[in-house]
Design a protein around this motif. Structure first.
Motif, PDB file in Angstrom:
ATOM      1  N   LYS A 230     -33.093 -72.999  77.554  1.00 47.33           N
ATOM      2  CA  LYS A 230     -34.478 -72.593  77.456  1.00 47.33           C
ATOM      3  C   LYS A 230     -34.826 -71.964  76.115  1.00 47.33           C
ATOM      4  O   LYS A 230     -34.850 -70.746  75.993  1.00 47.33           O
ATOM      5  CB  LYS A 230     -34.758 -71.570  78.550  1.00 47.33           C
ATOM      6  CG  LYS A 230     -33.538 -70.654  78.777  1.00 47.33           C
ATOM      7  CD  LYS A 230     -33.790 -69.522  79.709  1.00 47.33           C
ATOM      8  CE  LYS A 230     -32.511 -68.681  79.753  1.00 47.33           C
ATOM      9  NZ  LYS A 230     -32.496 -67.668  80.754  1.00 47.33           N
ATOM     10  N   ASP A 232     -37.276 -70.572  73.683  1.00 45.04           N
ATOM     11  CA  ASP A 232     -38.399 -69.823  74.211  1.00 45.04           C
ATOM     12  C   ASP A 232     -39.215 -69.193  73.089  1.00 45.04           C
ATOM     13  O   ASP A 232     -38.771 -69.136  71.950  1.00 45.04           O
ATOM     14  CB  ASP A 232     -37.859 -68.734  75.141  1.00 45.04           C
ATOM     15  CG  ASP A 232     -38.893 -68.340  76.173  1.00 45.04           C
ATOM     16  OD1 ASP A 232     -40.011 -68.901  76.141  1.00 45.04           O
ATOM     17  OD2 ASP A 232     -38.591 -67.470  76.983  1.00 45.04           O
ATOM     18  N   GLN A 262     -46.041 -74.301  80.224  1.00 46.03           N
ATOM     19  CA  GLN A 262     -44.927 -75.230  80.353  1.00 46.03           C
ATOM     20  C   GLN A 262     -44.022 -75.189  79.128  1.00 46.03           C
ATOM     21  O   GLN A 262     -42.863 -75.549  79.189  1.00 46.03           O
ATOM     22  CB  GLN A 262     -45.439 -76.644  80.576  1.00 46.03           C
ATOM     23  CG  GLN A 262     -46.011 -76.806  81.962  1.00 46.03           C
ATOM     24  CD  GLN A 262     -46.919 -78.009  82.045  1.00 46.03           C
ATOM     25  OE1 GLN A 262     -47.882 -78.017  82.798  1.00 46.03           O
ATOM     26  NE2 GLN A 262     -46.637 -79.033  81.236  1.00 46.03           N
ATOM     27  N   LYS A 263     -44.601 -74.804  78.033  1.00 50.97           N
ATOM     28  CA  LYS A 263     -43.857 -74.498  76.815  1.00 50.97           C
ATOM     29  C   LYS A 263     -43.284 -75.689  76.054  1.00 50.97           C
ATOM     30  O   LYS A 263     -43.251 -75.663  74.828  1.00 50.97           O
ATOM     31  CB  LYS A 263     -42.712 -73.509  77.107  1.00 50.97           C
ATOM     32  CG  LYS A 263     -43.217 -72.185  77.663  1.00 50.97           C
ATOM     33  CD  LYS A 263     -42.188 -71.081  77.541  1.00 50.97           C
ATOM     34  CE  LYS A 263     -42.838 -69.727  77.838  1.00 50.97           C
ATOM     35  NZ  LYS A 263     -41.899 -68.616  77.739  1.00 50.97           N
ATOM     36  N   GLN A 264     -42.850 -76.709  76.747  1.00 48.06           N
ATOM     37  CA  GLN A 264     -42.093 -77.740  76.028  1.00 48.06           C
ATOM     38  C   GLN A 264     -42.840 -78.340  74.843  1.00 48.06           C
ATOM     39  O   GLN A 264     -42.256 -78.507  73.769  1.00 48.06           O
ATOM     40  CB  GLN A 264     -41.663 -78.862  76.964  1.00 48.06           C
ATOM     41  CG  GLN A 264     -42.342 -78.800  78.311  1.00 48.06           C
ATOM     42  CD  GLN A 264     -42.473 -80.142  78.964  1.00 48.06           C
ATOM     43  OE1 GLN A 264     -42.475 -81.171  78.315  1.00 48.06           O
ATOM     44  NE2 GLN A 264     -42.604 -80.114  80.278  1.00 48.06           N
ATOM     45  N   ASP A 265     -44.106 -78.676  75.024  1.00 46.48           N
ATOM     46  CA  ASP A 265     -44.834 -79.297  73.929  1.00 46.48           C
ATOM     47  C   ASP A 265     -44.936 -78.364  72.734  1.00 46.48           C
ATOM     48  O   ASP A 265     -44.712 -78.755  71.586  1.00 46.48           O
ATOM     49  CB  ASP A 265     -46.248 -79.696  74.374  1.00 46.48           C
ATOM     50  CG  ASP A 265     -46.213 -80.786  75.429  1.00 46.48           C
ATOM     51  OD1 ASP A 265     -45.113 -81.299  75.710  1.00 46.48           O
ATOM     52  OD2 ASP A 265     -47.278 -81.117  75.974  1.00 46.48           O
ATOM     53  N   ILE A 267     -42.971 -75.903  72.078  1.00 44.33           N
ATOM     54  CA  ILE A 267     -41.637 -75.773  71.491  1.00 44.33           C
ATOM     55  C   ILE A 267     -41.342 -76.935  70.565  1.00 44.33           C
ATOM     56  O   ILE A 267     -40.818 -76.762  69.462  1.00 44.33           O
ATOM     57  CB  ILE A 267     -40.566 -75.743  72.596  1.00 44.33           C
ATOM     58  CG1 ILE A 267     -40.750 -74.504  73.447  1.00 44.33           C
ATOM     59  CG2 ILE A 267     -39.179 -75.856  72.006  1.00 44.33           C
ATOM     60  CD1 ILE A 267     -39.562 -73.653  73.604  1.00 44.33           C
ATOM     61  N   TYR A 268     -41.698 -78.116  71.014  1.00 38.76           N
ATOM     62  CA  TYR A 268     -41.431 -79.281  70.192  1.00 38.76           C
ATOM     63  C   TYR A 268     -42.115 -79.146  68.838  1.00 38.76           C
ATOM     64  O   TYR A 268     -41.519 -79.368  67.779  1.00 38.76           O
ATOM     65  CB  TYR A 268     -41.901 -80.546  70.907  1.00 38.76           C
ATOM     66  CG  TYR A 268     -41.719 -81.786  70.084  1.00 38.76           C
ATOM     67  CD1 TYR A 268     -40.470 -82.382  69.982  1.00 38.76           C
ATOM     68  CD2 TYR A 268     -42.786 -82.348  69.389  1.00 38.76           C
ATOM     69  CE1 TYR A 268     -40.287 -83.505  69.210  1.00 38.76           C
ATOM     70  CE2 TYR A 268     -42.623 -83.470  68.611  1.00 38.76           C
ATOM     71  CZ  TYR A 268     -41.371 -84.049  68.519  1.00 38.76           C
ATOM     72  OH  TYR A 268     -41.190 -85.164  67.745  1.00 38.76           O
TER      73      TYR A 268
END
Lengths: 347, 347
Positions: A230, A232, A262-265, A267-268
């Motif tokens: 994760k 973060d 959701q964070k993933q985008d 983060i990317y």
DNA sequence: GCTTAGCACTCCATTTACATGAGTGCTAAA
DNA sequence: TTTAGCACTCATGTAAATGGAGTGCTAAGC
């Protein structure tokens, strides 16, 4: 005509600046009055028509003024912009808040809050990559079912933990031995180095090391493998974004906040910024995510021991005061790096 | 007249149910058609006027229908409501997701997501109170400037840490001794018990214990004192709240989300719910925070080893389907308790 | 060749007026 | 006590009128 001469660039610049400050479509008359080039609205209209054809402007409707497109902002940021130095009261605030010695988590939280409060937009700071961080201490505790809880301390005082599944059950005493062994050998090395070293050790002739060492190395391998879970970030001031009419549509807001959760985008995107150093900017559609079509992201990476370990930045509407935000993000990143760097032990 | 007879209660109930499902002010005619009591709109109007006088209804404006007030919901929830059992597909979903054995953090996250997804509102679960949790292992590491990093593991696998300031610097070896000592004595006791015991030990004649034990006890005291810091919760589905027109005003949304981020107000509310067990409900203004004037909070506490350690619930508009939400929250709390309870070690 | 004044035109935003419909309160009769 | 009837209120919706901001185009001016 399709030529970007000096004059049209200057006009484009003025239009963008004006739009950034007012938020309203800009018409030819306004621009004519504003500019020191004494040009009639009609002339300006011609220029604007050209700029529109080239994809830098666009009208919400026939009789509105014009609005800069993402390409216009890009051009603006790349070559038209005159950066403004940070206001001294803001500068001293940043200095103040980033000089208090404190846990890294706290410092990062403060940095994020600084970014959002001083810009009135959203501030984001990724947590430092673990990889590049020093192992200080490691500890193993047995759980039920041949699982082991690994606790490791990095960088003076950051505590992480992880549960690993082992092939057989270990006793507390055994695990303590393993811990002692690993601490003796690897303490002080970066996690990446530890992993590499452990890997190498396993490849060596396994006969030559005794069973308990083998166990230790095996456990260490489990503990350190696959160790970028994760990723973060700390995000603050999201709610500031609700104030911008460009973003305030109900559906749009919902998507935006979902993306933040959701964070993933995000983060990317931030990850991409980490590759470059210096200030990096995504404008509108450039991010590739429709959620952020109306947003810009201004980032800069920060480092520990001259290694880039994270990114920080500001998220706001494309219509943002780049000339202020850019130097602000830049300096914040630098001061955060300074704040996170290992400190000379005070007496 | 000021009397709440059966008929007016029945009408109130119908009005509330209807309003909950439609979200529109309810007029006398609608109610007349709906009801099986054959009453003319005029009669109903009379009843409604009485109910309004008693503070259960209110009109947005003269010629709109009527809307239940918070008191009406309160009455409804306390004595009118007919709870509906959880739909079986939802029930099995809850069972499924709360039966996977996993880290407590993960289970709690899943519980929160269940609450929000199945209700289409916001779900919240507090992290279990540390106080009531078992100490499994404790470890001390020296930092610079006479500070010590304390790591303690509770409940099988939860890792916490804390930095304490000591009066003198300790060496790694000393701290290890201290750790060994404390582990030997206190491992397996609840944090509250440990604190109490440590405190008592300090009160005893200090001459009788030697210096290193004294050190140990002192450190333990520091480690365990003031140990309810950042109480925290897992909140999911906040964005669902954007869909409700009652809450969707820009300013209002901003306040709401800020409250969620700052956490303290929400924590305070949830804390109050912990005192009671069984389902607890705050309706509208009852919470005491203007931000939540338009919201209701339905909670239930959950336990580990029959001790209440946390609260979980649903946040939504006052206009929510209480008859479904209440049993849902209830059962989720029970299943979460079950999921968190120490598991018989499988073979 | 650029620049500009002039003009017709478009489109949005605001206002006004008016009709509609839902719902109310009150009164008087059943 | 219930209900029918009626006058009244107010939000909503529609349509037309108005004003203003801004455009594109053309033709004249430099």
């Amino acid at each position: 005509m399709q030529v970007l001469n000096d004059r049209s660039l200057q006009l484009l610049k003025m239009l963008i600046e004006r739009y950034i400050s007012d938020g309203q479509p800009i018409g030819s008359r306004t621009l004519s009055k504003d500019s020191d080039l004494k040009l009639s609205p009609a002339t300006i209209r011609n220029v604007m028509a050209d700029l529109e054809e080239m994809g830098f402007l666009h009208s919400p409707h026939t009789s509105a003024g014009r609005i800069p497109t993402a390409s216009a902002y890009r051009l603006f940021v790349d070559s038209l912009l005159t950066v403004k130095p940070l206001e001294s009261k803001d500068l001293s605030r940043v200095h103040l808040e980033l000089s208090t010695r404190d846990g890294n988590k706290e410092i990062i939280g403060r940095a994020s809050r600084l970014l959002s409060e001083l810009t009135q937009m959203a501030g984001v700071v990724t947590l430092p990559k673990r990889e590049l961080v020093c192992l200080r201490h490691i500890e193993f505790l047995p759980l039920s079912n041949a699982r082991v809880l690994v606790i490791f301390v990095t960088n003076e005082q950051e505590v992480h933990n992880k549960i690993i599944q082992t092939t057989r059950a270990f006793s507390t005493a055994e695990l303590q031995q393993v811990g002692n062994y690993l601490n003796a050998i690897y303490s002080g090395h970066s996690l990446a180095a530890v992993r590499e070293s452990v890997f190498k050790e396993l490849q060596d002739d396994q006969q030559r090391i005794n069973q308990s060492l083998l166990d230790a190395v095996n456990l260490a391998q489990l503990a350190f493998e696959d160790e970028n879970p994760k990723e973060d970030y700390v995000l603050t001031g999201e709610t500031n974004l609700m104030e911008f009419s460009e973003l305030a549509g109900r559906e749009h807001l919902k998507n935006l906040f979902n993306a933040f959760n959701q964070k993933q985008d995000v983060i990317y995107l931030l990850d991409q910024c980490m590759k470059t150093n210096g200030v990096q900017i995504f404008i509108g559609e450039e991010s590739g995510y429709k959620v952020f079509d109306q947003c810009s992201l201004v980032t800069s990476s920060y480092s520990i021991n001259d290694e880039v370990v994270g990114v920080l930045g500001v998220i706001g509407p494309t219509r943002m005061a780049y000339e202020k935000i850019i130097p602000f993000v830049d300096i914040t990143a630098k001061l955060l790096s300074a704040a996170l760097n290992p400190k000379p032990t005070s007496p």
